[in-house]
Design an enzyme around this catalytic site. Structure first.
Site, short mmCIF file in Angstrom:
data_model
loop_
_atom_site.label_atom_id
_atom_site.label_comp_id
_atom_site.label_asym_id
_atom_site.label_seq_id
_atom_site.Cartn_x
_atom_site.Cartn_y
_atom_site.Cartn_z
N ARG A 13 -25.33 62.66 16.60
CA ARG A 13 -26.34 63.04 17.59
C ARG A 13 -27.06 61.80 18.17
NH1 ARG A 13 -28.03 68.44 19.48
NH2 ARG A 13 -29.49 67.78 21.07
N MET A 24 -29.30 72.32 28.47
CA MET A 24 -29.52 73.05 27.21
C MET A 24 -29.32 72.17 25.98
SD MET A 24 -30.62 75.91 28.06
CE MET A 24 -30.58 77.33 29.14
N LYS A 25 -29.71 70.91 26.08
CA LYS A 25 -29.68 70.01 24.93
C LYS A 25 -31.03 69.32 24.82
CE LYS A 25 -25.28 70.13 23.54
NZ LYS A 25 -25.01 71.42 24.22
N LEU A 26 -31.44 69.06 23.58
CA LEU A 26 -32.66 68.28 23.36
C LEU A 26 -32.32 66.80 23.43
CD1 LEU A 26 -34.34 70.08 20.34
CD2 LEU A 26 -34.99 70.19 22.76
N ASN A 85 -39.04 68.82 32.69
CA ASN A 85 -38.18 69.93 32.30
C ASN A 85 -38.80 71.20 32.85
OD1 ASN A 85 -36.20 71.46 31.07
ND2 ASN A 85 -36.93 71.12 28.98
N THR A 86 -37.96 72.18 33.02
CA THR A 86 -38.46 73.47 33.48
C THR A 86 -38.01 74.54 32.50
OG1 THR A 86 -38.35 75.08 35.27
CG2 THR A 86 -36.54 73.50 35.12
N HIS A 87 -38.92 75.47 32.25
CA HIS A 87 -38.66 76.48 31.21
C HIS A 87 -39.05 77.85 31.75
CE1 HIS A 87 -38.11 78.08 27.22
NE2 HIS A 87 -39.31 78.65 27.30
N ASP A 94 -41.21 65.75 25.76
CA ASP A 94 -41.53 64.88 24.62
C ASP A 94 -40.56 65.20 23.49
OD1 ASP A 94 -42.44 67.21 23.43
OD2 ASP A 94 -44.55 66.65 23.42
N ASP A 143 -40.00 72.03 23.96
CA ASP A 143 -40.84 72.61 25.01
C ASP A 143 -42.33 72.43 24.72
OD1 ASP A 143 -38.48 73.43 26.26
OD2 ASP A 143 -38.49 75.36 25.25
C1 GAR Z 1 -33.51 78.07 34.19
O1 GAR Z 1 -34.20 79.29 34.14
C2 GAR Z 1 -34.10 77.11 33.18
O2 GAR Z 1 -35.47 77.21 33.03
C3 GAR Z 1 -33.39 77.55 31.93
O3 GAR Z 1 -32.08 77.70 32.35
C4 GAR Z 1 -32.07 78.19 33.68
C5 GAR Z 1 -31.11 77.35 34.49
O4 GAR Z 1 -30.78 77.99 35.69
N1 GAR Z 1 -33.57 76.57 30.90
C6 GAR Z 1 -33.93 76.90 29.66
O5 GAR Z 1 -34.05 78.03 29.27
C7 GAR Z 1 -34.15 75.71 28.75
N2 GAR Z 1 -34.86 76.12 27.58
P1 GAR Z 1 -29.79 77.31 36.74
O6 GAR Z 1 -28.57 76.80 35.97
O7 GAR Z 1 -29.45 78.42 37.69
O8 GAR Z 1 -30.52 76.21 37.41
#
Ligand code: GAR
Length: 218
Positions: A82, A107-109, A124-126, A158, A162
């Site tokens: 890792r 989807m990786k840390l 990041n967006t959640h 960080d 999340d």
């Molecule tokens: C988004 O809703 C994003 O927040 C989520 O994956 C989706 C990607 O959508 N990420 C997570 O849940 C990370 N914890 P996309 O591939 O259509 O942009």
């Protein structure tokens, strides 16, 4: 191996020209597409200079290629080291000299090596209203809990899952007949706007983080 860059707590990191943004994805890439579309408009103040994925063949990579943006794939094989993967990701991203890194459905840390180079300037967006429902299944967990309001959060990455400084959030109502898919899709509508507006702000304004709160100075 490049020297890690210092971690800035203020921005914008570059005063010359549009901020250089590397976007990391794992899948469909609708968030990436929103960013690509916004960057194409006048005065956005940022440009996507590369898109990286941990998975080959995903639709997001095709979106980047259609926009003429260079791509790279950096997979994490089962049982792989890792720390080596993390340092490799840092190097793949550093090769594009970004001012900002955007994790958009990646989807990786990321780990210590990556954060030493890009901490404080990786957003990041959640698809949940953090600190509620962190992790891989925000909409599913929110729905299962029975919340009436869900939403999206854009934050600075960080070392936690999340847990970083929250930059902005937007809420959506949960409907009685929502499924995980319908709720997630409605969240993604506001999430795309949130990511675009936050990236624009970070790229064009002066900001600093004080006591977990972002302060926009100009
Ligand atoms: C988004 O809703 C994003 O927040 C989520 O994956 C989706 C990607 O959508 N990420 C997570 O849940 C990370 N914890 P996309 O591939 O259509 O942009």
């Amino acid at each position: 191996m490049p020297e890690p860059a210092p971690t800035p707590t203020t921005g914008p990191p570059s005063a010359d020209g549009p901020a250089r943004v590397v976007v990391l994805i794992s899948g469909t890439g609708t968030l990436l597409q929103a960013l690509l579309d916004a960057c194409a408009g006048p005065g956005f103040g940022a440009q996507v200079v590369a898109v990286g994925s941990d998975r080959p063949g995903v639709a997001g990579l095709a979106r980047a290629e259609a926009a003429g943006v260079p791509t790279f794939v950096h997979p994490l094989s089962p049982g792989a080291d890792r720390a080596a993967w993390d340092a490799g990701l840092r190097d793949r991203v550093a090769a594009h000299a970004p001012d900002l890194v955007v994790s958009a459905g990646f989807m990786k840390l990321v780990g210590p090596a990556f954060l030493a180079a890009f901490g404080g300037r990786t957003l990041n967006t959640h698809p949940a209203l953090l600190p509620a429902f962190p992790g891989m299944h925000g909409p599913r967990d929110a729905l299962a809990h029975g919340v009436k309001v869900a939403g999206a959060t854009v934050f600075l990455v960080d070392e936690g899952v999340d847990t970083g400084v929250i930059l902005d959030q937007a809420a959506v109502r949960v409907h009685d007949d929502d499924t995980v898919a319908s709720l997630h899709e409605r969240i993604k509508v506001v999430e795309r706007d949130l990511l675009v507006s936050t990236t624009h702000q970070l790229a064009t304004r002066t900001w600093q983080v004080v006591d977990r709160k972002v302060r926009w100075d100009s």
